[in-house]
Design a protein around this motif. Structure first.
Motif, PDB file in Angstrom:
ATOM      1  N   GLY A   1      -7.877   0.910   6.786  1.00  0.00           N
ATOM      2  CA  GLY A   1      -6.802   1.076   5.808  1.00  0.00           C
ATOM      3  C   GLY A   1      -6.741  -0.123   4.882  1.00  0.00           C
ATOM      4  O   GLY A   1      -7.773  -0.700   4.524  1.00  0.00           O
TER       5      GLY A   1
ATOM      6  N   SER B   1      -7.670  -3.380  15.040  1.00  0.00           N
ATOM      7  CA  SER B   1      -6.514  -2.547  14.653  1.00  0.00           C
ATOM      8  C   SER B   1      -6.849  -1.073  14.610  1.00  0.00           C
ATOM      9  O   SER B   1      -6.025  -0.276  14.173  1.00  0.00           O
ATOM     10  CB  SER B   1      -6.024  -2.955  13.255  1.00  0.00           C
ATOM     11  OG  SER B   1      -5.776  -4.310  13.196  1.00  0.00           O
TER      12      SER B   1
ATOM     13  N   GLN C   1      -5.275  -2.981   5.621  1.00  0.00           N
ATOM     14  CA  GLN C   1      -4.902  -4.203   6.341  1.00  0.00           C
ATOM     15  C   GLN C   1      -5.615  -5.448   5.797  1.00  0.00           C
ATOM     16  O   GLN C   1      -4.991  -6.452   5.470  1.00  0.00           O
ATOM     17  CB  GLN C   1      -5.201  -4.037   7.838  1.00  0.00           C
ATOM     18  CG  GLN C   1      -4.819  -5.244   8.624  1.00  0.00           C
ATOM     19  CD  GLN C   1      -4.811  -4.988  10.126  1.00  0.00           C
ATOM     20  OE1 GLN C   1      -5.585  -5.598  10.844  1.00  0.00           O
ATOM     21  NE2 GLN C   1      -3.966  -4.125  10.618  1.00  0.00           N
TER      22      GLN C   1
ATOM     23  N   GLU D   1       0.843  -1.200   0.000  1.00  0.00           N
ATOM     24  CA  GLU D   1       0.000   0.000   0.000  1.00  0.00           C
ATOM     25  C   GLU D   1       0.881   1.255   0.000  1.00  0.00           C
ATOM     26  O   GLU D   1       0.689   2.185  -0.755  1.00  0.00           O
ATOM     27  CB  GLU D   1      -0.855  -0.042   1.252  1.00  0.00           C
ATOM     28  CG  GLU D   1      -1.673   1.177   1.495  1.00  0.00           C
ATOM     29  CD  GLU D   1      -2.560   0.937   2.698  1.00  0.00           C
ATOM     30  OE1 GLU D   1      -3.183  -0.133   2.750  1.00  0.00           O
ATOM     31  OE2 GLU D   1      -2.628   1.806   3.572  1.00  0.00           O
TER      32      GLU D   1
ATOM     33  N   ALA E   1       0.734  -2.384  25.919  1.00  0.00           N
ATOM     34  CA  ALA E   1       0.589  -0.960  25.571  1.00  0.00           C
ATOM     35  C   ALA E   1       0.641  -0.163  26.877  1.00  0.00           C
ATOM     36  O   ALA E   1       0.649  -0.746  27.974  1.00  0.00           O
ATOM     37  CB  ALA E   1      -0.752  -0.730  24.875  1.00  0.00           C
ATOM     38  N   ALA E   2       0.625   1.163  26.730  1.00  0.00           N
ATOM     39  CA  ALA E   2       0.585   2.074  27.880  1.00  0.00           C
ATOM     40  C   ALA E   2       1.650   1.728  28.922  1.00  0.00           C
ATOM     41  O   ALA E   2       1.341   1.448  30.087  1.00  0.00           O
ATOM     42  CB  ALA E   2      -0.828   2.085  28.496  1.00  0.00           C
TER      43      ALA E   2
ATOM     44  N   SER F   1       0.046  -4.138  11.846  1.00  0.00           N
ATOM     45  CA  SER F   1       0.039  -4.068  13.304  1.00  0.00           C
ATOM     46  C   SER F   1      -1.388  -3.876  13.814  1.00  0.00           C
ATOM     47  O   SER F   1      -2.302  -3.611  13.031  1.00  0.00           O
ATOM     48  CB  SER F   1       0.934  -2.911  13.756  1.00  0.00           C
ATOM     49  OG  SER F   1       1.150  -3.022  15.144  1.00  0.00           O
TER      50      SER F   1
ATOM     51  N   GLY G   1      -8.044   3.451  11.356  1.00  0.00           N
ATOM     52  CA  GLY G   1      -9.037   2.959  10.404  1.00  0.00           C
ATOM     53  C   GLY G   1      -8.640   1.578   9.925  1.00  0.00           C
ATOM     54  O   GLY G   1      -7.634   1.021  10.354  1.00  0.00           O
TER      55      GLY G   1
ATOM     56  N   VAL H   1      -9.827   1.769  20.324  1.00  0.00           N
ATOM     57  CA  VAL H   1      -9.610   1.319  21.711  1.00  0.00           C
ATOM     58  C   VAL H   1     -11.008   1.300  22.306  1.00  0.00           C
ATOM     59  O   VAL H   1     -11.575   2.347  22.611  1.00  0.00           O
ATOM     60  CB  VAL H   1      -8.659   2.265  22.469  1.00  0.00           C
ATOM     61  CG1 VAL H   1      -8.521   1.831  23.925  1.00  0.00           C
ATOM     62  CG2 VAL H   1      -7.282   2.303  21.800  1.00  0.00           C
TER      63      VAL H   1
HETATM   64  N1  COA Z   1      -5.272  -0.682  24.676  1.00  0.00           N
HETATM   65  C1  COA Z   1      -5.287   0.653  24.902  1.00  0.00           C
HETATM   66  N2  COA Z   1      -4.543   1.521  24.154  1.00  0.00           N
HETATM   67  C2  COA Z   1      -3.770   1.007  23.193  1.00  0.00           C
HETATM   68  C3  COA Z   1      -3.701  -0.369  22.929  1.00  0.00           C
HETATM   69  C4  COA Z   1      -4.488  -1.228  23.733  1.00  0.00           C
HETATM   70  N3  COA Z   1      -4.492  -2.549  23.526  1.00  0.00           N
HETATM   71  N4  COA Z   1      -2.846  -0.572  21.902  1.00  0.00           N
HETATM   72  C5  COA Z   1      -2.400   0.626  21.531  1.00  0.00           C
HETATM   73  N5  COA Z   1      -2.953   1.579  22.304  1.00  0.00           N
HETATM   74  C6  COA Z   1      -2.749   3.020  22.231  1.00  0.00           C
HETATM   75  C7  COA Z   1      -1.269   3.373  22.386  1.00  0.00           C
HETATM   76  O1  COA Z   1      -0.911   3.517  23.750  1.00  0.00           O
HETATM   77  C8  COA Z   1      -1.208   4.692  21.634  1.00  0.00           C
HETATM   78  O2  COA Z   1      -1.747   5.707  22.429  1.00  0.00           O
HETATM   79  P1  COA Z   1      -1.165   7.209  22.362  1.00  0.00           P
HETATM   80  O3  COA Z   1      -1.459   7.677  20.951  1.00  0.00           O
HETATM   81  O4  COA Z   1      -1.960   7.925  23.391  1.00  0.00           O
HETATM   82  O5  COA Z   1       0.304   7.086  22.642  1.00  0.00           O
HETATM   83  C9  COA Z   1      -2.180   4.463  20.475  1.00  0.00           C
HETATM   84  O6  COA Z   1      -3.076   3.442  20.906  1.00  0.00           O
HETATM   85  C10 COA Z   1      -1.500   3.975  19.186  1.00  0.00           C
HETATM   86  O7  COA Z   1      -0.721   2.854  19.498  1.00  0.00           O
HETATM   87  P2  COA Z   1       0.761   2.681  18.902  1.00  0.00           P
HETATM   88  O8  COA Z   1       1.304   1.396  19.427  1.00  0.00           O
HETATM   89  O9  COA Z   1       1.587   3.900  19.129  1.00  0.00           O
HETATM   90  O10 COA Z   1       0.405   2.616  17.388  1.00  0.00           O
HETATM   91  P3  COA Z   1       1.229   2.343  16.084  1.00  0.00           P
HETATM   92  O11 COA Z   1       1.743   3.615  15.563  1.00  0.00           O
HETATM   93  O12 COA Z   1       2.200   1.209  16.225  1.00  0.00           O
HETATM   94  O13 COA Z   1       0.023   1.853  15.145  1.00  0.00           O
HETATM   95  C11 COA Z   1      -2.078   0.783  14.759  1.00  0.00           C
HETATM   96  C12 COA Z   1      -0.728   0.714  15.487  1.00  0.00           C
HETATM   97  C13 COA Z   1      -2.798  -0.510  15.014  1.00  0.00           C
HETATM   98  C14 COA Z   1      -2.889   1.949  15.294  1.00  0.00           C
HETATM   99  C15 COA Z   1      -1.796   0.975  13.238  1.00  0.00           C
HETATM  100  O14 COA Z   1      -1.000  -0.068  12.781  1.00  0.00           O
HETATM  101  C16 COA Z   1      -3.073   1.022  12.415  1.00  0.00           C
HETATM  102  O15 COA Z   1      -3.711   2.049  12.331  1.00  0.00           O
HETATM  103  N6  COA Z   1      -3.451  -0.123  11.781  1.00  0.00           N
HETATM  104  C17 COA Z   1      -4.682  -0.205  10.983  1.00  0.00           C
HETATM  105  C18 COA Z   1      -4.475   0.141   9.541  1.00  0.00           C
HETATM  106  C19 COA Z   1      -3.455  -0.721   8.851  1.00  0.00           C
HETATM  107  O16 COA Z   1      -3.063  -1.761   9.307  1.00  0.00           O
HETATM  108  N7  COA Z   1      -3.000  -0.318   7.696  1.00  0.00           N
HETATM  109  C20 COA Z   1      -2.008  -1.128   7.012  1.00  0.00           C
HETATM  110  C21 COA Z   1      -1.450  -0.613   5.834  1.00  0.00           C
HETATM  111  S1  COA Z   1      -0.550   0.925   6.048  1.00  0.00           S
END
Ligand code: COA
Length: 436
Positions: A336, A324, A338, A239, A361-362, A312, A334, A327
């Motif tokens: 996206g 994904s 995935q 992507e 996390a956190a 992720s 979104g 919360v």
């Molecule tokens: N419970 C509570 N909060 C959580 C959590 C959980 N299980 N997992 C993550 N979080 C929180 C983190 O603490 C962070 O909070 P903050 O912004 O206040 O610091 C926030 O959610 C984002 O988590 P982080 O680990 O920093 O995200 P990341 O940058 O590694 O992205 C996704 C992870 C899942 C958000 C991201 O991969 C995504 O949007 N995926 C969906 C779309 C996709 O997969 N596209 C793929 C092609 S590009």
């Protein structure tokens, strides 16, 4: 009129260009680093002057200022996010905007059928000698939107790289031209910590020579690239990709020689990184961008063998259901691409899908492997689609395994501090003793 005459005829300031937006219009803003920030900023700055009412702003990853979601702009704009980011998620949580769930591959179709764009705001490269401008770093839904919008307003920006592929628009198809140079939005390389390095190493053990990679955004995909330096003839059909890929191309690891389609080329629908990436992609015939309904179509993805998708997530439950994007009820990103890539990689001969995440996390206070998804969480990728799940503690392989075996493997890669609770749930759910 020649294209040069059309060009001269259509030039205006950003403020004049946005005067053509009318109350009630749906305005689509180009994706991610392709956003024409000077035009979106001008639209917000002129909202009082032009007395906009009920203007709907459709946007995916917002990398600019997203001033249209500011509380004082509610009387002019309402945001409809197809993917949220740091600047927009608060507005949706506060009820000042909306979120529309959609697979990225289907966004162009959504624009054609339900979300007709009255106006597209885009940023393009300078025209070539034939009058064609490149959409540069963002082809995705931006090019399809340009084909269907009533009005196309574009910043012609000498700094926008001329990226090849099905990624061009002719000057005659742009209604208002803002000819201004400005820096392309950049995404700084993420910080890669010890946990991400361990995850990257675990993922790399699942990537074989000749694999064709899809990489998501962030520290984990970049960490994987660190551990792929000894692989041979990798390919890219993704992507998006970022700076890390350039390093592996220059090291001769990514050659795209084993691809069944687009052999010899890196294919994506958008680019997100720094000037280093944009300079590499500029006028480089080995990098092609195509619209997202082509690049993310699972039936296109599957045409390459050995596709490995690496994404992720927020949390995974003990059955392998993946959230994904939220919360609990709070939407944070979104769908996206995935699911598009999980499906395409699954159908690819020799393909693999990997869902990778830190186990907590956190700051270690929340386990991302959970008995049940948080109340209100969206299932982004279903338990039938998920296969490899990777954390810093190892690899779980779910496909073809029973619910009991899935749970056992997921507990094995959870953070040790949370294992007792997960094991208690396992033993009560499956009425048997947990064996590591
Ligand atoms: N419970 C509570 N909060 C959580 C959590 C959980 N299980 N997992 C993550 N979080 C929180 C983190 O603490 C962070 O909070 P903050 O912004 O206040 O610091 C926030 O959610 C984002 O988590 P982080 O680990 O920093 O995200 P990341 O940058 O590694 O992205 C996704 C992870 C899942 C958000 C991201 O991969 C995504 O949007 N995926 C969906 C779309 C996709 O997969 N596209 C793929 C092609 S590009």
């Amino acid at each position: 009129m020649s294209w040069k005459e059309q060009y001269a005829d259509r030039i205006c300031t950003a403020e004049e260009a946005v005067s053509h937006i009318k109350s009630g219009d749906r305005v689509v803003v180009a994706h991610a680093c392709g956003e024409p920030v000077i035009i979106t900023d001008a639209m917000v700055a002129c909202a009082d002057k032009y007395d906009y009412k009920d203007v709907e702003i459709v946007h995916m990853v917002p990398m600019g200022h997203a001033g249209y979601v500011a509380p004082e702009q509610s009387k002019h704009f309402r945001h409809n996010g197809l993917f949220l980011g740091g600047t927009t998620k608060g507005a949706i949580a506060d009820g000042r905007g909306d979120f529309t769930p959609v697979f990225f591959s289907q966004v162009p179709d959504l624009l054609r059928t339900k979300l007709h764009p009255n106006v597209l705001l885009a940023c393009v490269s300078e025209p070539d000698e034939h009058g064609y401008c490149s959409f540069g770093v963002s082809c995705d839904y931006t090019k399809p939107a340009a084909e269907i919008a009533d009005i196309v307003i574009a910043q012609v920006n000498p700094k926008m790289p001329r990226v090849h592929g099905d990624n061009f628009i002719h000057i005659s198809d742009i209604d208002y031209i803002v000819a201004e140079e400005s820096d392309i939005v950049e995404l700084a390389p993420p910080k890669i910590g010890e946990v991400q390095r361990k995850i990257g190493e675990n993922i790399a053990s699942l990537v074989h020579d000749g694999a064709c990679l899809q990489l998501g955004i962030g520290a984990i995909p970049d960490a994987v690239l660190l551990f792929l330096k000894d692989k041979k003839d990798l390919g890219i059909h993704s992507e998006m990709f970022s700076d890390g890929v350039v390093e592996l191309i220059e090291a001769g690891v990514i050659t795209n020689k084993c691809k069944q389609i687009d052999n010899g080329k890196c294919v994506a629908t958008f680019l997100m990184g720094t000037k280093r990436l944009y300079d590499y992609a500029n006028d480089n015939p080995s990098v092609e961008l195509k619209s997202v309904d082509i690049v993310n179509d699972p039936y296109v993805i599957r045409q390459n063998d050995n596709v490995v998708s690496i994404n992720s997530c927020v949390e995974v439950d003990l059955m392998g259901q993946v959230c994904s994007e939220s919360v609990g009820l709070q939407q944070i990103s979104g769908v996206g691409g995935q699911v598009d890539f999980v499906r395409g990689a699954t159908m690819s001969k020799g393909g693999r899908t990997i869902m990778a995440m830190p186990s907590t996390a956190a700051k270690g206070t929340i386990s991302k492997i959970v008995p049940f998804l948080t109340h209100g969480a969206a299932v982004t990728t279903s338990r039938c689609d998920v296969d490899y799940v990777v954390t810093e503690h190892g690899i779980a392989q779910l496909k073809g395994n029973t619910l009991r075996e899935r749970a056992r493997q997921l507990i094995a890669i959870a953070d040790p501090a949370f294992k007792d609770g997960l094991i208690a749930e396992y033993e009560s759910r499956f009425k048997c003793t947990y064996e590591a």
